[in-house]
Design a protein around this motif. Structure first.
Motif, PDB file in Angstrom:
ATOM      1  N   SER A  17       0.289  -0.968  -0.152  1.00 32.04           N
ATOM      2  CA  SER A  17       0.247  -0.172  -0.337  1.00 32.04           C
ATOM      3  C   SER A  17       0.549   1.061  -0.440  1.00 32.04           C
ATOM      4  O   SER A  17       1.888   1.427   0.427  1.00 32.04           O
ATOM      5  N   ARG A  19       0.223   5.573   0.445  1.00 31.65           N
ATOM      6  CA  ARG A  19      -1.333   6.655   0.510  1.00 31.65           C
ATOM      7  C   ARG A  19      -0.326   8.051  -0.230  1.00 31.65           C
ATOM      8  O   ARG A  19       0.675   8.981   0.213  1.00 31.65           O
ATOM      9  N   TYR A  60     -13.907   6.243  -9.969  1.00 27.91           N
ATOM     10  CA  TYR A  60     -12.798   5.744  -9.986  1.00 27.91           C
ATOM     11  C   TYR A  60     -12.654   5.006 -11.758  1.00 27.91           C
ATOM     12  O   TYR A  60     -13.413   4.502 -11.707  1.00 27.91           O
ATOM     13  N   VAL A  64      -9.079   0.434 -10.798  1.00 31.18           N
ATOM     14  CA  VAL A  64      -9.323   0.510  -9.788  1.00 31.18           C
ATOM     15  C   VAL A  64      -9.455   0.667  -8.670  1.00 31.18           C
ATOM     16  O   VAL A  64      -9.802   0.665  -7.241  1.00 31.18           O
ATOM     17  N   PHE A  68      -8.152   0.989  -4.885  1.00 29.74           N
ATOM     18  CA  PHE A  68      -8.256   2.926  -4.170  1.00 29.74           C
ATOM     19  C   PHE A  68      -9.133   3.814  -3.572  1.00 29.74           C
ATOM     20  O   PHE A  68     -10.471   3.165  -3.844  1.00 29.74           O
ATOM     21  N   LEU A  81      -5.292   9.307  -1.743  1.00 24.61           N
ATOM     22  CA  LEU A  81      -5.339   8.553  -2.077  1.00 24.61           C
ATOM     23  C   LEU A  81      -4.411   7.569  -1.973  1.00 24.61           C
ATOM     24  O   LEU A  81      -3.304   6.996  -2.073  1.00 24.61           O
ATOM     25  N   GLN A  82      -5.315   6.543  -1.366  1.00 30.38           N
ATOM     26  CA  GLN A  82      -4.567   5.833  -0.729  1.00 30.38           C
ATOM     27  C   GLN A  82      -4.762   4.103  -1.802  1.00 30.38           C
ATOM     28  O   GLN A  82      -6.066   4.035  -2.659  1.00 30.38           O
ATOM     29  N   MET A  83      -3.496   3.480  -1.846  1.00 31.53           N
ATOM     30  CA  MET A  83      -4.163   2.758  -2.856  1.00 31.53           C
ATOM     31  C   MET A  83      -3.508   1.787  -2.105  1.00 31.53           C
ATOM     32  O   MET A  83      -2.503   1.312  -1.108  1.00 31.53           O
ATOM     33  N   ASP A  90       0.047  -0.913 -12.027  1.00 29.33           N
ATOM     34  CA  ASP A  90      -0.207   0.398 -11.020  1.00 29.33           C
ATOM     35  C   ASP A  90       1.534   1.475 -11.480  1.00 29.33           C
ATOM     36  O   ASP A  90       0.763   2.026 -11.058  1.00 29.33           O
TER      37      ASP A  90
END
Length: 126
Positions: A17, A19, A60, A64, A68, A81-83, A90
């Motif tokens: 992850s 951010r 979105y 994603v 996301f 943007l939390q991924m 990506d």
């Protein structure tokens, strides 16, 4: 007018992850819809996520969705943007975008974005 500065990119393993943060200048931040785009090498810039003025509406890209999450804090002039569950595909430079509108669809199309940040690199290793 608004200026955008992204941060939070880096190298992460697949499944990890990150951010991303976007700091916006200007006193009228809450009147802009905000978005994130990305551009991989030799590919066109593509839409990732968008959020309306007050954060009540989000959109979105299919690629994603579910991984996301876009959010904003108007008191701090910030967009995030939390991924999660990152994949090698990506990998790209991620750009923060702003459009002076509450029509969220406007900030899903590169030709209608009014302001861009300088970008932050995200690299996902397999």
């Amino acid at each position: 007018q608004v200026q955008l500065v992204e941060s939070g990119g880096g190298l992460v393993q697949a499944g990890g992850s990150l951010r991303l943060s976007c700091a916006a200048s200007g006193r009228t931040f809450s009147t802009y819809s905000m978005g994130w785009f990305r551009q991989a090498p030799r590919k066109e810039r593509e839409f990732v996520a968008a959020i309306s003025w007050g954060g009540g509406s989000t959109k979105y890209a299919d690629s994603v969705l579910g991984r996301f999450t876009i959010s904003r804090d108007n008191a701090k002039n910030m967009v995030y943007l939390q991924m999660n569950s990152l994949k090698p595909e990506d990998t790209a430079v991620y750009y923060c975008a702003a459009a002076l509108t509450n029509t969220i669809l406007v900030v899903t199309d590169t030709q209608f974005v009014g302001y861009w940040g300088q970008g932050t690199q995200v690299t996902v290793s397999s």
